[in-house]
Write an enzyme that holds these catalytic residues in place. Sequence first.
Site, PDB file in Angstrom:
ATOM      1  CG  ASP A  91      -1.972  -1.159   1.127  1.00 49.28           C
ATOM      2  OD1 ASP A  91      -2.867  -0.701   0.127  1.00 49.28           O
ATOM      3  OD2 ASP A  91      -2.131  -1.795   1.982  1.00 49.28           O
ATOM      4  CG  ASP A 138      -7.302  -3.246  -0.505  1.00 50.45           C
ATOM      5  OD1 ASP A 138      -7.225  -3.575   0.767  1.00 50.45           O
ATOM      6  OD2 ASP A 138      -6.355  -2.349  -1.072  1.00 50.45           O
TER       7      ASP A 138
END
Length: 210
Positions: free
Chosen positions: A31, A171
């Site tokens: 991320d 996600d």
Amino acid sequence: MKVSVSILGLNDRKKAISLLNNTNCDYIHIDVMDGSFVPNKQFTTEEINNLEIISKKKFDVHLMVDNPREYIENLDISNIEYIIVHSEIAKDINELLDLIKSYNVKCGLSIKPNTDISILTPYLNKLDLILVMSVEPGFSGQEFISNSLDRVSKLKQIIKNNNLDIVMAIDGGINGSNASLVKKSGIDMVVSGSYVTNSLDYQDKINDLR
Ligand code: DX5
Ligand code: ZN
């Protein structure tokens, strides 16, 4: 269902990679945040490139940044399966997808919970993956937004109607309790962070998600 594990919530990322090397997770989810597109700053390209060296798993790199080009051009792509950019950024998305493809890496587009799914329409023919956000991007450990699954179903229908081959991924806030519902929606791949990495037995949690 494929499982990609996000290591965002951990301080010792090298240790997380070595633990994940010993599981059957499919990918490691990185991320990347620039402090502008989202209110958090995480991962430099240098850090990602160093983690790649010790990883036996391929990475999927989720770029939550206003200017993906500078990251894409500096990443070591040898261990990366997907590079995913956000559909909401004020940049030429086609150009970015082409750039990713020019490195022989699969490309994805991510969409935030409140963005209309029609934003993806112009790019469907180019995409290898769509990443539906089921939390507001920025932090791990947030609660799953349940209408995300309706959005997934609509996108699956569009993909089917157009005979496209696109991996549907989700996600944010995925855990052992909602995994079966997520699976029923026809998702191909889940990204999970805290549910796996807050536990002492990563493999056990990955098994719950599959
Ligand atoms: C949120 C990130 C997610 C998140 C997943 O901005 O894109 O990948 O880290 O973590 P959990 O599973 O804890 O929501
Ligand atoms: Zn992510």
